[in-house]
Design a protein around this motif. Structure first.
Motif, mmCIF file in Angstrom:
data_model
loop_
_atom_site.group_PDB
_atom_site.id
_atom_site.type_symbol
_atom_site.label_atom_id
_atom_site.label_comp_id
_atom_site.label_asym_id
_atom_site.label_seq_id
_atom_site.Cartn_x
_atom_site.Cartn_y
_atom_site.Cartn_z
ATOM 1 N N GLU A 184 33.324 57.707 59.021
ATOM 2 C CA GLU A 184 32.795 59.028 58.666
ATOM 3 C C GLU A 184 31.847 58.915 57.471
ATOM 4 O O GLU A 184 32.047 59.513 56.410
ATOM 5 C CB GLU A 184 33.932 60.025 58.412
ATOM 6 N N VAL A 185 30.797 58.142 57.691
ATOM 7 C CA VAL A 185 29.831 57.816 56.633
ATOM 8 C C VAL A 185 28.542 58.591 56.873
ATOM 9 O O VAL A 185 27.915 58.486 57.933
ATOM 10 C CB VAL A 185 29.544 56.299 56.619
ATOM 11 N N ASP A 186 28.128 59.366 55.878
ATOM 12 C CA ASP A 186 26.882 60.131 55.944
ATOM 13 C C ASP A 186 25.702 59.318 55.424
ATOM 14 O O ASP A 186 25.854 58.466 54.546
ATOM 15 C CB ASP A 186 26.986 61.405 55.103
ATOM 16 N N ASP A 194 16.270 57.443 57.889
ATOM 17 C CA ASP A 194 15.301 58.210 58.672
ATOM 18 C C ASP A 194 15.967 59.480 59.188
ATOM 19 O O ASP A 194 16.434 59.544 60.325
ATOM 20 C CB ASP A 194 14.778 57.361 59.825
ATOM 21 N N GLY A 195 16.057 60.487 58.332
ATOM 22 C CA GLY A 195 16.696 61.739 58.716
ATOM 23 C C GLY A 195 18.207 61.669 58.564
ATOM 24 O O GLY A 195 18.776 60.608 58.311
ATOM 25 N N PRO A 196 18.885 62.812 58.709
ATOM 26 C CA PRO A 196 20.340 62.833 58.559
ATOM 27 C C PRO A 196 21.047 62.106 59.699
ATOM 28 O O PRO A 196 20.717 62.312 60.871
ATOM 29 C CB PRO A 196 20.678 64.328 58.561
ATOM 30 N N HIS A 197 21.989 61.248 59.334
ATOM 31 C CA HIS A 197 22.783 60.513 60.310
ATOM 32 C C HIS A 197 24.238 60.463 59.860
ATOM 33 O O HIS A 197 24.549 60.726 58.696
ATOM 34 C CB HIS A 197 22.253 59.085 60.497
ATOM 35 N N TYR A 198 25.087 60.098 60.816
ATOM 36 C CA TYR A 198 26.534 60.058 60.570
ATOM 37 C C TYR A 198 27.115 58.951 61.435
ATOM 38 O O TYR A 198 26.763 58.831 62.610
ATOM 39 C CB TYR A 198 27.136 61.413 60.930
ATOM 40 N N GLY A 199 27.994 58.106 60.850
ATOM 41 C CA GLY A 199 28.567 57.024 61.651
ATOM 42 C C GLY A 199 29.578 56.213 60.874
ATOM 43 O O GLY A 199 30.392 56.755 60.127
ATOM 44 N N ILE A 200 29.512 54.890 61.035
ATOM 45 C CA ILE A 200 30.447 53.981 60.385
ATOM 46 C C ILE A 200 29.663 52.908 59.643
ATOM 47 O O ILE A 200 28.458 52.740 59.856
ATOM 48 C CB ILE A 200 31.414 53.319 61.394
ATOM 49 N N ALA A 201 30.362 52.180 58.768
ATOM 50 C CA ALA A 201 29.715 51.105 58.012
ATOM 51 C C ALA A 201 30.689 49.956 57.820
ATOM 52 O O ALA A 201 31.912 50.130 57.894
ATOM 53 C CB ALA A 201 29.231 51.618 56.660
ATOM 54 N N LEU A 202 30.121 48.792 57.555
ATOM 55 C CA LEU A 202 30.890 47.602 57.206
ATOM 56 C C LEU A 202 30.192 46.957 56.023
ATOM 57 O O LEU A 202 28.994 46.690 56.060
ATOM 58 C CB LEU A 202 30.970 46.635 58.391
ATOM 59 N N VAL A 203 30.953 46.747 54.954
ATOM 60 C CA VAL A 203 30.412 46.292 53.671
ATOM 61 C C VAL A 203 31.034 44.942 53.326
ATOM 62 O O VAL A 203 32.250 44.774 53.450
ATOM 63 C CB VAL A 203 30.727 47.330 52.575
ATOM 64 N N SER A 204 30.218 43.984 52.871
ATOM 65 C CA SER A 204 30.739 42.644 52.609
ATOM 66 C C SER A 204 30.193 42.054 51.316
ATOM 67 O O SER A 204 28.988 42.059 51.077
ATOM 68 C CB SER A 204 30.391 41.705 53.775
ATOM 69 N N ARG A 205 31.098 41.533 50.500
ATOM 70 C CA ARG A 205 30.710 40.732 49.340
ATOM 71 C C ARG A 205 30.390 39.301 49.759
ATOM 72 O O ARG A 205 29.729 38.570 49.015
ATOM 73 C CB ARG A 205 31.859 40.683 48.333
ATOM 74 N N LEU A 206 30.874 38.901 50.921
ATOM 75 C CA LEU A 206 30.730 37.521 51.384
ATOM 76 C C LEU A 206 29.495 37.384 52.270
ATOM 77 O O LEU A 206 29.067 38.355 52.916
ATOM 78 C CB LEU A 206 31.981 37.101 52.165
#
Length: 262
Positions: free
Chosen positions: A40-42, A98-110
């Motif tokens: 639920e990432v804006d 590019d405009g409003p979007h909504y979805g998921i994310a994956l974040v990595s320090r590695l």
């Protein structure tokens, strides 16, 4: 390696208000994970101050690499039009919103060797939710449609982490999980699945064919009764220090675990 999953709920606090970028970073300042799946990432949404939330989460964690996959263009709403993003596209550091979007994310320090994205489709079910009528301001029940569901895979040195957010309709979530299991079988192992699966307790691990690495209720954040947020891995992964804790934002609790190949 410490891995986690967190439903950001568009950066809303306990009162349901979307916080700004600085407050979002502060809420995540003491989160110490190497890889974090976020749901639920804006991105560029007026309701959340136009913040690129995936980039802000990455900045808070000190993570140089991340990907955001938009499921919806526009703002998901029972009374406002929005458009599914098909095929899904991964957006990363340095790429503008590019405009409003909504979805998921994956974040990595590695370091990530390769990123991939998979479309899991959408169910036909609708979820009853209470929200203010934009014409009258009165709170009423609305039938909220299911959005398309996605998965992001990050191939790391020694394992692959897959982030997802499955349908709120259990039968659809189970079907998506089976498809996800088949896709994960093609990825370099061991594979760790992280996300809000909208399935409770031991069910998703049994369907996915893995082991629950965290076993604790995670939803709702204030007084959790069920576990929707899962970290699932094969028997070959050693898991230590599982934790579920509440943050100042989000309507789910953050789930984390430390893993290492046996």
């Amino acid at each position: 390696m410490r891995v986690g999953t967190f439903n950001l709920a568009s950066g809303r606090d306990a009162g349901g208000r979307s916080v700004d970028a600085a407050t979002l970073r502060a809420a995540l300042a003491d989160v110490d994970v190497d890889v974090l799946a976020v749901q639920e990432v804006d991105a560029g949404q007026p309701r959340s101050h136009g913040t690129d939330q995936a980039a802000e989460v990455a900045a808070a964690l000190g993570a140089p690499d991340w990907r955001h996959a938009a499921a919806v263009a526009g703002t998901p709403s029972p009374f406002r039009s929005w458009t599914p993003v098909d095929p899904p596209v991964l957006r990363g550091p340095g790429e503008p919103v590019d405009g409003p979007h909504y979805g998921i994310a994956l974040v990595s320090r590695l370091p990530v060797r390769r990123w991939q994205v998979l479309s899991l489709g959408a169910g036909r079910a609708r979820l009853p939710l209470q929200a203010p009528d934009p014409r009258t301001g009165r709170v009423r029940w609305w039938w909220f449609p299911d959005e398309p569901r996605l998965a992001i895979a990050a191939e790391l040195a020694g394992c692959t982490v897959v982030a997802t957010h499955l349908s709120f309709a259990p039968h659809t979530a189970l079907r998506q999980l089976v498809r996800l299991r088949r896709w994960c079988a093609t990825l370099p192992g061991p594979v760790l699945l992280a996300g809000d699966l909208n399935l409770v307790g031991p069910v998703p691990a049994a369907v996915f064919g893995g082991r629950r690495l965290v076993e604790a209720p995670s939803y709702p954040a204030g007084a959790p009764r069920v576990q929707f947020d899962h970290l699932i891995g094969p028997a070959g992964l050693a898991a230590q220090h599982p934790q579920v804790r509440r943050l100042a934002i989000g309507d789910h609790r953050l789930a984390t675990v430390e893993i290492s190949p046996r």
